[in-house]
Design a protein around this motif. Structure first.
Motif, PDB file in Angstrom:
ATOM      1  N   PHE A  88     128.895 -82.986 -27.583  1.00 31.03           N
ATOM      2  CA  PHE A  88     129.106 -84.083 -26.635  1.00 31.03           C
ATOM      3  C   PHE A  88     127.877 -84.302 -25.760  1.00 31.03           C
ATOM      4  O   PHE A  88     127.510 -85.444 -25.447  1.00 31.03           O
ATOM      5  CB  PHE A  88     130.338 -83.760 -25.777  1.00 31.03           C
ATOM      6  CG  PHE A  88     130.584 -84.720 -24.666  1.00 31.03           C
ATOM      7  CD1 PHE A  88     131.022 -86.007 -24.915  1.00 31.03           C
ATOM      8  CD2 PHE A  88     130.394 -84.328 -23.346  1.00 31.03           C
ATOM      9  CE1 PHE A  88     131.255 -86.889 -23.884  1.00 31.03           C
ATOM     10  CE2 PHE A  88     130.625 -85.210 -22.305  1.00 31.03           C
ATOM     11  CZ  PHE A  88     131.056 -86.492 -22.576  1.00 31.03           C
ATOM     12  N   THR A  89     127.210 -83.205 -25.353  1.00 29.11           N
ATOM     13  CA  THR A  89     126.081 -83.309 -24.421  1.00 29.11           C
ATOM     14  C   THR A  89     124.732 -83.220 -25.106  1.00 29.11           C
ATOM     15  O   THR A  89     123.699 -83.178 -24.419  1.00 29.11           O
ATOM     16  CB  THR A  89     126.191 -82.184 -23.373  1.00 29.11           C
ATOM     17  OG1 THR A  89     126.154 -80.914 -24.044  1.00 29.11           O
ATOM     18  CG2 THR A  89     127.484 -82.289 -22.581  1.00 29.11           C
ATOM     19  N   LYS A 125     141.137 -91.917 -12.529  1.00 31.11           N
ATOM     20  CA  LYS A 125     140.273 -91.173 -13.453  1.00 31.11           C
ATOM     21  C   LYS A 125     141.004 -90.677 -14.678  1.00 31.11           C
ATOM     22  O   LYS A 125     140.396 -90.077 -15.565  1.00 31.11           O
ATOM     23  CB  LYS A 125     139.634 -89.993 -12.726  1.00 31.11           C
ATOM     24  CG  LYS A 125     138.541 -90.413 -11.748  1.00 31.11           C
ATOM     25  CD  LYS A 125     137.746 -89.202 -11.282  1.00 31.11           C
ATOM     26  CE  LYS A 125     136.536 -89.637 -10.462  1.00 31.11           C
ATOM     27  NZ  LYS A 125     135.698 -88.477 -10.078  1.00 31.11           N
ATOM     28  N   GLY A 126     142.311 -90.910 -14.734  1.00 30.34           N
ATOM     29  CA  GLY A 126     143.073 -90.574 -15.924  1.00 30.34           C
ATOM     30  C   GLY A 126     143.827 -89.268 -15.866  1.00 30.34           C
ATOM     31  O   GLY A 126     144.350 -88.821 -16.886  1.00 30.34           O
ATOM     32  N   LEU A 157     133.349 -80.363 -17.040  1.00 32.02           N
ATOM     33  CA  LEU A 157     134.592 -80.832 -16.414  1.00 32.02           C
ATOM     34  C   LEU A 157     135.032 -82.154 -17.017  1.00 32.02           C
ATOM     35  O   LEU A 157     136.230 -82.386 -17.262  1.00 32.02           O
ATOM     36  CB  LEU A 157     134.392 -80.987 -14.906  1.00 32.02           C
ATOM     37  CG  LEU A 157     134.159 -79.708 -14.088  1.00 32.02           C
ATOM     38  CD1 LEU A 157     133.933 -80.064 -12.628  1.00 32.02           C
ATOM     39  CD2 LEU A 157     135.343 -78.765 -14.220  1.00 32.02           C
ATOM     40  N   GLU A 158     134.070 -83.045 -17.257  1.00 34.01           N
ATOM     41  CA  GLU A 158     134.409 -84.361 -17.813  1.00 34.01           C
ATOM     42  C   GLU A 158     134.970 -84.240 -19.222  1.00 34.01           C
ATOM     43  O   GLU A 158     135.958 -84.905 -19.577  1.00 34.01           O
ATOM     44  CB  GLU A 158     133.167 -85.241 -17.804  1.00 34.01           C
ATOM     45  CG  GLU A 158     133.403 -86.645 -18.339  1.00 34.01           C
ATOM     46  CD  GLU A 158     132.131 -87.468 -18.344  1.00 34.01           C
ATOM     47  OE1 GLU A 158     132.181 -88.616 -18.851  1.00 34.01           O
ATOM     48  OE2 GLU A 158     131.090 -86.965 -17.853  1.00 34.01           O
ATOM     49  N   ASN A 205     138.472 -82.568 -19.266  1.00 32.51           N
ATOM     50  CA  ASN A 205     139.467 -83.280 -18.453  1.00 32.51           C
ATOM     51  C   ASN A 205     140.043 -82.350 -17.386  1.00 32.51           C
ATOM     52  O   ASN A 205     141.258 -82.235 -17.204  1.00 32.51           O
ATOM     53  CB  ASN A 205     140.589 -83.836 -19.331  1.00 32.51           C
ATOM     54  CG  ASN A 205     141.405 -84.897 -18.613  1.00 32.51           C
ATOM     55  OD1 ASN A 205     140.883 -85.621 -17.770  1.00 32.51           O
ATOM     56  ND2 ASN A 205     142.684 -84.980 -18.929  1.00 32.51           N
ATOM     57  N   ILE A 206     139.134 -81.682 -16.680  1.00 34.89           N
ATOM     58  CA  ILE A 206     139.527 -80.764 -15.605  1.00 34.89           C
ATOM     59  C   ILE A 206     139.178 -81.412 -14.272  1.00 34.89           C
ATOM     60  O   ILE A 206     138.100 -81.986 -14.112  1.00 34.89           O
ATOM     61  CB  ILE A 206     138.809 -79.403 -15.747  1.00 34.89           C
ATOM     62  CG1 ILE A 206     139.240 -78.722 -17.051  1.00 34.89           C
ATOM     63  CG2 ILE A 206     139.103 -78.500 -14.561  1.00 34.89           C
ATOM     64  CD1 ILE A 206     138.516 -77.419 -17.307  1.00 34.89           C
ATOM     65  N   LEU A 207     140.105 -81.329 -13.328  1.00 41.25           N
ATOM     66  CA  LEU A 207     139.883 -81.906 -12.009  1.00 41.25           C
ATOM     67  C   LEU A 207     139.028 -80.955 -11.179  1.00 41.25           C
ATOM     68  O   LEU A 207     139.330 -79.760 -11.073  1.00 41.25           O
ATOM     69  CB  LEU A 207     141.229 -82.151 -11.323  1.00 41.25           C
ATOM     70  CG  LEU A 207     141.231 -83.051 -10.090  1.00 41.25           C
ATOM     71  CD1 LEU A 207     140.663 -84.424 -10.435  1.00 41.25           C
ATOM     72  CD2 LEU A 207     142.631 -83.179  -9.533  1.00 41.25           C
ATOM     73  N   ASP A 208     137.963 -81.499 -10.610  1.00 43.32           N
ATOM     74  CA  ASP A 208     137.057 -80.674  -9.813  1.00 43.32           C
ATOM     75  C   ASP A 208     137.786 -80.134  -8.587  1.00 43.32           C
ATOM     76  O   ASP A 208     138.593 -80.827  -7.957  1.00 43.32           O
ATOM     77  CB  ASP A 208     135.853 -81.521  -9.385  1.00 43.32           C
ATOM     78  CG  ASP A 208     134.756 -80.662  -8.800  1.00 43.32           C
ATOM     79  OD1 ASP A 208     134.921 -79.432  -8.769  1.00 43.32           O
ATOM     80  OD2 ASP A 208     133.733 -81.228  -8.357  1.00 43.32           O
ATOM     81  N   GLU A 209     137.473 -78.880  -8.217  1.00 43.21           N
ATOM     82  CA  GLU A 209     138.136 -78.258  -7.074  1.00 43.21           C
ATOM     83  C   GLU A 209     137.760 -78.919  -5.761  1.00 43.21           C
ATOM     84  O   GLU A 209     138.474 -78.766  -4.764  1.00 43.21           O
ATOM     85  CB  GLU A 209     137.791 -76.770  -7.027  1.00 43.21           C
ATOM     86  CG  GLU A 209     138.410 -75.985  -8.180  1.00 43.21           C
ATOM     87  CD  GLU A 209     138.056 -74.512  -8.115  1.00 43.21           C
ATOM     88  OE1 GLU A 209     137.138 -74.167  -7.342  1.00 43.21           O
ATOM     89  OE2 GLU A 209     138.689 -73.733  -8.825  1.00 43.21           O
ATOM     90  N   ASP A 210     136.662 -79.664  -5.735  1.00 46.40           N
ATOM     91  CA  ASP A 210     136.294 -80.368  -4.509  1.00 46.40           C
ATOM     92  C   ASP A 210     137.365 -81.380  -4.116  1.00 46.40           C
ATOM     93  O   ASP A 210     137.600 -81.621  -2.921  1.00 46.40           O
ATOM     94  CB  ASP A 210     134.951 -81.088  -4.694  1.00 46.40           C
ATOM     95  CG  ASP A 210     133.790 -80.104  -4.778  1.00 46.40           C
ATOM     96  OD1 ASP A 210     133.957 -78.975  -4.265  1.00 46.40           O
ATOM     97  OD2 ASP A 210     132.739 -80.456  -5.346  1.00 46.40           O
TER      98      ASP A 210
END
Length: 627
Positions: free
Chosen positions: A229-230, A276-277, A240-241, A244-249
């Motif tokens: 992907f990268t 953001k889905g 994270l993208e 599909n993980i939500l950032d802890e911030d």
């Protein structure tokens, strides 16, 4: 172009030293090989992707190695090791029990066991997913598994040990594989990315290790996807993208909004997350895990339990110092209940927003649960409880100026002085702690009973604008408590004298009954009003009477108004014990007309006697009568 091989296969361990996170098993197997203490049957059980099949293959390779190392490892240079690596060894047989689970497949395997190996010392049979075998297949396998030939070794692998028959378990040496820790996974991934020349950071590898949940095969598969992907540059944000993980911030911002009771900011932040889905259940689960981490961080010694990326522990500890433990525990309960009922909710977004609204006002609710510095617990009590006593304010009883007697001081229920006043002079009661009397007077409707000894009450309230009630009575005149209260608070509250309950009286009861019937007319309930007017009332005792109506329909009309008319009569008589019953009057049955009592043929004959042409018409048309 070389054929691509996934990392899970390319970097599969080839000896015991390269197996990750299972040192308790690899050490045991190496010692058994070195001391020549091998069992004839092994059972490898544990979660997926932790190395069960890999260890089975390494064990099969090592015990057939002709030149093993002193520490019990395969040499990887002898003919047996080379043929094993090439996949051409005749001494190792793998059977997938998921697709070969019948009794015939096991019988075929048992027949092969009879033949000794052509080269090497052992014939090794690896049965993967052994829990998928049928009961008949297990039973056909029992005898061979218990007493195999000396050259045969069985290695069974499964993820669900509880599905295997106890008779099979008792014949095997059981090894329980554990989940691979996050640190071990990160170290193994770091070795692989170094060999592959992939640019990455430790935070991204920690996220991959957390997402894999102790499964090395999943971790390697995720790494392959993110590298593709990268384009070979893996960092924290694109990991994270992709996962599909939500950032802890976001969770830290959400907690700040909730602690400040900024509901608008919290809902806007959730709207941003939703756009953001991220699904609502993912947000609830992630936020609950975040709150759990904050609660654990209340004690810095327990911060090692946090499974977070490097550098985040300090932020958790700082946030935990600013947040109360009671808020965190209550928030966990709310989030847990919301996550459980999420599937049942029709409007998913509203369900999550309701949970955020509860969390927003949770701090205020906790503050209200404190009384005088002590936590007030609300409990549901099914049975009777003891009387709860409340301390009374300090009271002071003083005689009138004209009496000239001594005074009586009452403090916390104990007398501290004596009194000797004239019987004709009323005492004056003053209070220095006004909360009790002020609350009693401050109700919307105060019912005051007049006793034989009339008194005057004087209160000192907290507002400086309110003066004490002065004793303005002249000698020879007396003012009771009811009059004093009316003079003091009559413009603010309705002060009434307590009325005694009355017993039922025929005239007053009938008047109330007809008055309620008039009220039904104003409500456009004319049928019910007529029923009330024709009903006959009969008093049975002081608090009970009977209403007699003429028909069942009338009874239903009265039943519909029973609660309202009972309340009205109780108010008029000032007696909440009054009840009444409804009865239907027994009357004569109405006479049934004769033509209704006849059947169809009899009615036709009777009509045909009066009109003979009707019979001729019936005969010509050949009609039949219905009975």
């Amino acid at each position: 172009m070389d054929k691509f091989i996934v990392s899970a296969r390319k970097y599969r361990p080839q000896n015991f030293n390269t197996v990750v996170g299972q040192s308790h098993i690899t050490t045991t197997l190496k010692n058994a090989i070195r001391n020549n203490q091998l069992a004839h049957a092994f059972l490898f059980c544990g979660p997926r992707g932790v190395g069960k099949t890999t260890c089975a293959r390494i064990l099969a390779k090592t015990i057939n190695c002709t030149h093993p190392t002193p520490d019990g490892e395969a040499c990887n240079t002898c003919q047996s090791c080379v043929s094993f690596d090439a996949g051409t060894s005749m001494n190792i047989h793998e059977l997938d029990a998921a697709s070969n689970n019948s009794v015939d497949d096991i019988r075929s395997l048992v027949e092969q066991v009879r033949f000794a190996p052509q080269a090497g010392r052992y014939k090794v049979y690896i049965v993967d997913e052994v829990h998928m075998l049928s009961t008949s297949a297990f039973n056909a396998f029992l005898k061979t598994l218990e007493e195999p030939p000396p050259y045969a070794i069985f290695i069974l692998a499964t993820t669900e040990k509880h599905k295997i028959l106890p008779t099979i378990l008792s014949r095997c040496q059981i090894f329980d594989f554990k989940r691979i820790t996050t640190n071990d996974t990160v170290e193994h991934l770091q070795e692989i990315v170094d060999k592959e020349g992939i640019k990455t950071d430790k935070a991204s590898l920690q996220v991959i290790a957390q997402k894999s949940e102790g499964c090395m095969r999943d971790a390697l598969s995720i790494l392959d996807k993110i590298v593709s992907f990268t384009n070979g540059e893996v960092n924290y944000q694109n990991t994270l993208e992709h996962l599909n993980i939500l950032d802890e911030d976001y969770y830290f911002k959400m907690l700040d909004c909730l602690m400040q009771q900024d509901l608008s900011a919290a809902l806007l932040l959730y709207d941003e997350i939703n756009r953001k889905g991220f699904e609502g259940d993912l947000v609830l689960n992630g936020f609950a895990e975040f709150i759990r981490n904050i609660l654990v961080s209340k004690d810095a010694k327990a911060a090692v339990l946090l499974d977070v990326v490097e550098g985040m522990q300090e932020k958790y500890i700082e946030t935990a110092k600013k947040t109360g433990a009671s808020y965190l525990v209550s928030a966990l309960n709310i989030l847990n209940d919301a996550e459980i009922s999420y599937k049942m909710a029709r409007n998913k977004r509203l369900h999550v927003e309701l949970a955020l609204i509860k969390l927003n006002f949770l701090q205020q609710a906790l503050e209200l649960s404190f009384s005088e510095g002590n936590i007030v617990k609300k409990k549901r009590v099914d049975g009777p409880v003891a009387i709860k006593m409340k301390p009374l304010p300090q009271l002071q009883v003083m005689p009138s100026a004209a009496a000239g007697g001594s005074k009586l001081l009452i403090e916390n229920g104990q007398k501290t002085g004596s009194v000797n006043t004239a019987a004709s002079e009323p005492p004056i009661i003053s209070s220095t702690a006004t909360s009790g009397i002020k609350q009693a007077v401050a109700s919307q409707s105060v019912n005051v009973g007049v006793s034989k000894k009339e008194t005057v009450i004087r209160t000192t309230v907290s507002e400086p604008s309110v003066q004490q009630v002065k004793n303005t009575e002249t000698p020879g005149t007396r003012k009771n408590l009811l009059s004093a209260l009316r003079e003091k608070y009559g413009d603010q509250y309705t002060i009434e004298e307590v009325k005694d309950a009355e017993v039922l009286q025929s005239d007053k009861l009938k008047e109330c009954w007809l008055t309620y019937a008039d009220q039904l007319d104003t409500q456009q309930k004319h049928a019910s009003a007529s029923t009330f007017r024709i009903a006959r009332l009969e008093i049975e005792d002081d608090i009970k009477f009977k209403a007699t109506v003429t028909a069942l329909t009338a009874q239903k009309f009265v039943e519909q108004e029973r609660m309202m008319v009972t309340d009205y009569i109780q108010q008029q008589f000032n007696n909440r014990s009054i009840t009444f019953s409804i009865e239907v009057e027994e009357g004569e049955m109405p006479e049934i007309p004769q033509y209704l009592a006849l059947n169809s043929r009899q009615r036709f004959e009777r009509i045909a006697e009066q009109y003979p042409l009707l019979r001729d018409l019936k005969d010509k048309l050949k009609l039949e009568l219905d009975y």
